[in-house]
Write a protein that holds these residues in place. Structure first.
Motif, PDB file in Angstrom:
ATOM      1  N   UNK A 155       5.580  14.993 -10.786  1.00  0.00           N
ATOM      2  CA  UNK A 155       6.070  15.247 -12.146  1.00  0.00           C
ATOM      3  C   UNK A 155       5.008  15.936 -12.987  1.00  0.00           C
ATOM      4  N   UNK A 156       3.752  15.512 -12.821  1.00  0.00           N
ATOM      5  CA  UNK A 156       2.651  16.148 -13.555  1.00  0.00           C
ATOM      6  C   UNK A 156       2.484  17.607 -13.128  1.00  0.00           C
ATOM      7  N   UNK A 160       0.836  -1.203   0.000  1.00  0.00           N
ATOM      8  CA  UNK A 160       0.000   0.000   0.000  1.00  0.00           C
ATOM      9  C   UNK A 160       0.868   1.250   0.000  1.00  0.00           C
ATOM     10  N   UNK A 161       1.945   1.230   0.783  1.00  0.00           N
ATOM     11  CA  UNK A 161       2.843   2.377   0.826  1.00  0.00           C
ATOM     12  C   UNK A 161       3.515   2.638  -0.514  1.00  0.00           C
ATOM     13  N   UNK A 162       3.971   1.591  -1.169  1.00  0.00           N
ATOM     14  CA  UNK A 162       4.651   1.750  -2.459  1.00  0.00           C
ATOM     15  C   UNK A 162       3.701   2.288  -3.522  1.00  0.00           C
ATOM     16  N   UNK A 179       4.335   5.785  -5.459  1.00  0.00           N
ATOM     17  CA  UNK A 179       4.305   5.871  -6.922  1.00  0.00           C
ATOM     18  C   UNK A 179       3.295   6.922  -7.385  1.00  0.00           C
ATOM     19  N   UNK A 180       2.127   6.928  -6.759  1.00  0.00           N
ATOM     20  CA  UNK A 180       1.091   7.901  -7.130  1.00  0.00           C
ATOM     21  C   UNK A 180       1.554   9.327  -6.847  1.00  0.00           C
ATOM     22  N   UNK A 181       2.078   9.571  -5.648  1.00  0.00           N
ATOM     23  CA  UNK A 181       2.533  10.908  -5.290  1.00  0.00           C
ATOM     24  C   UNK A 181       3.682  11.392  -6.151  1.00  0.00           C
ATOM     25  N   UNK A 209       3.270  11.348  -1.369  1.00  0.00           N
ATOM     26  CA  UNK A 209       4.442  10.479  -1.459  1.00  0.00           C
ATOM     27  C   UNK A 209       5.061  10.246  -0.082  1.00  0.00           C
ATOM     28  N   UNK A 210       5.079  11.274   0.747  1.00  0.00           N
ATOM     29  CA  UNK A 210       5.620  11.128   2.100  1.00  0.00           C
ATOM     30  C   UNK A 210       4.805  10.167   2.935  1.00  0.00           C
ATOM     31  N   UNK A 211       3.481  10.253   2.826  1.00  0.00           N
ATOM     32  CA  UNK A 211       2.620   9.319   3.548  1.00  0.00           C
ATOM     33  C   UNK A 211       2.929   7.883   3.120  1.00  0.00           C
ATOM     34  N   UNK A 212       3.107   7.693   1.835  1.00  0.00           N
ATOM     35  CA  UNK A 212       3.446   6.350   1.348  1.00  0.00           C
ATOM     36  C   UNK A 212       4.799   5.882   1.831  1.00  0.00           C
ATOM     37  N   UNK A 213       5.788   6.796   1.831  1.00  0.00           N
ATOM     38  CA  UNK A 213       7.139   6.422   2.244  1.00  0.00           C
ATOM     39  C   UNK A 213       7.171   5.965   3.694  1.00  0.00           C
ATOM     40  N   UNK A 214       6.363   6.607   4.534  1.00  0.00           N
ATOM     41  CA  UNK A 214       6.310   6.198   5.934  1.00  0.00           C
ATOM     42  C   UNK A 214       5.783   4.790   6.121  1.00  0.00           C
TER      43      UNK A 214
END
Length: 482
Positions: A370-371, A357-359, A363-365, A392-397
């Motif tokens: 970039x967009x 889920x984090x990855x 990827x989404x963030x 992206x930070x939420x995912x990285x955590x």
């Protein structure tokens, strides 16, 4: 090797069983000291990025000098990790921790007082060694002091520390340079470590447990000198062209990588035959450790490079100040801080699913960042990327701490330092490889006359490839277990 059996043999808290509420509180206080030191050493990796113009102005440093200020630290840091892990396993993690802390504090002072660029580079090289000595002791002490859900929580806090240190560094550096001025502001980037180091040392003497145990009882512990030499030479040959990819011109440098791989193959062969090896290769029979190490290497190759190219884009491409560039990255730190502690709790219940889920979230963030730069390529890019970086930070955590917790969950406590050193070395290799690959694409686009925004977007695409590979690794792990 049966993973469940290994995990169960660690005891309630490794070498230090819980004995009442005071002992429980003392363990968490000791963890706080470890995290403070970890934050300080990791911060020194990212905080220097925004200080480079100040160093160049204050010392008249060349581009090569500036490169070595960054890459020299990363190089000696990466080379030290595995031997440092073994030292902690052999002689006690408290002793290794305190030694590394003193070394890091003293070399921070030497960096801040450096009269020339050459002196600064030399101090940074030694500072990297001290930081490498500290790294494995922190993960080893967590293994030693905690187990089960408490260990997962502790690694969650450690993940918060990693995310904050990585992302807050540019902001902290910008604030210090803004306050002290461009001429000598860079010195305070290093001087800030001195009060932290002194306070941490005093607290560590009181709180860090004495319980490190020897790997080999009844025999005289010794270091595998041949193994150290082969590993150091192999890692140096692989890392040097990667960390110097932009400064070392020509293709000759890439010939070092196959040489390094041959040396590392020789290291593996030696370790299999050595009676007291530097790295116990049976660790890689542990399924969770093997996959966690690979996933960590791939993920660090992707996510750490984003800050590298984003800072360049903002400061050199858009003319942001050091403070403005640091503030633009802060949303990532905020998201990581919120989710990392939560991820540490969730991973004990949901396992690798949390990392997947984090990855996906990372990827989404990252793609949205970039967009955002494509849609807002001008000075407003820092604002446009705030929300994507928060995502992206939420995912990285949900990736770093849970992966570390799962990777080390079944590692015997007596091998925790070595295992942590190998895991962090894989992350450093990933970072160096990612910076080399992403940097090559980023600078190639600029040299061909392309825009800074376009260079950032292409670099992000390469970083997304590494992050997607990490996701594929996590999915493969789940399928293999299922």
């Amino acid at each position: 090797m049966d993973e469940t059996t290994e995990a169960d043999t660690d005891g309630p808290a490794g070498a230090h069983p819980v004995a009442g509420r005071n002992a429980e509180r003392r363990r968490w206080q000791a963890l706080a000291v470890c995290l403070l030191v970890g934050f300080m050493t990791l911060l020194d990796v990212s905080i220097v990025n925004v200080a480079l113009p100040s160093i160049q102005h204050g010392l008249g440093a060349s581009e090569a000098d500036l490169s070595w200020v960054l890459s020299g630290y990363a190089l000696t840091f990466g080379l030290t990790l595995i031997p440092a892990g073994l030292l902690g396993d052999l002689w006690g993690r408290r002793t290794a921790f305190l030694t590394g802390l003193v070394g890091f504090t003293v070399t921070s002072a030497a960096c801040g007082l450096a009269p020339t660029a050459t002196a600064l580079v030399a101090a940074r090289l030694v500072q990297g060694v001290a930081s490498g000595l500290l790294g494995p002791q922190i993960s080893g002490l967590i293994q030693e002091m905690f187990r089960g859900p408490a260990r997962a929580r502790a690694f969650g806090y450690f993940g918060t520390t990693v995310g904050l240190a990585t992302a807050v560094g540019p902001l902290a550096g910008g604030l210090l340079i803004n306050a002290a001025g461009s001429q000598d502001g860079w010195r305070w980037v290093f001087f800030v470590n001195l009060p932290i180091g002194v306070v941490a040392f005093v607290l560590a003497l009181r709180l860090i447990p004495h319980g490190g145990r020897l790997l080999s009882r009844g025999t005289r512990p010794r270091i595998d000198v041949v193994g150290v030499a082969l590993l150091a030479a192999g890692l140096l040959a692989v890392l040097l062209p990667l960390v110097q990819a932009q400064q070392w011109k020509g293709a000759v440098k890439w010939g070092l990588i196959p040489l390094g791989l041959l040396l590392l193959a020789g290291f593996v062969r030696w370790e299999r035959r050595c009676r007291l090896p530097l790295v116990d290769l049976t660790l890689f029979r542990i399924h969770s450790y093997r996959f966690g190490t690979l996933l960590g290497m791939l993920y660090f190759a992707g996510f750490t490079t984003i800050f590298f190219i984003f800072t360049l884009y903002l400061q050199r491409g858009l003319g942001y100040s050091a403070l403005e560039a640091g503030a633009a990255i802060t949303p990532f730190a905020a998201g990581s801080a919120v989710s990392a502690a939560l991820g540490g709790r969730l991973v004990s219940e949901h396992g690798r699913t949390v990392i997947i889920a984090g990855l996906v979230t990372v990827l989404t963030g990252t793609a949205l960042a970039a967009l955002a730069v494509h849609l807002v390529p001008g000075h407003g890019a820092g604002y446009a990327t705030a929300a994507p970086l928060l995502v992206a930070g939420i995912g990285s955590g949900l990736v770093i701490a849970p992966n570390q917790s799962l990777a080390l969950a079944s590692v015997p406590v007596a091998r925790a330092g070595t295992a942590g050193g190998v895991l962090q070395t894989a992350q450093r290799l990933g970072t160096a490889s990612g910076v080399a690959c992403v940097g090559a694409v980023f600078f190639a686009h600029l040299s061909s006359g392309g825009s800074w925004a376009g260079a950032f977007q292409l670099g992000v695409l390469v970083a997304l490839g590494f992050e997607a590979s990490a996701l594929g690794c996590a999915l493969a792990d789940v399928r293999q277990r299922g």
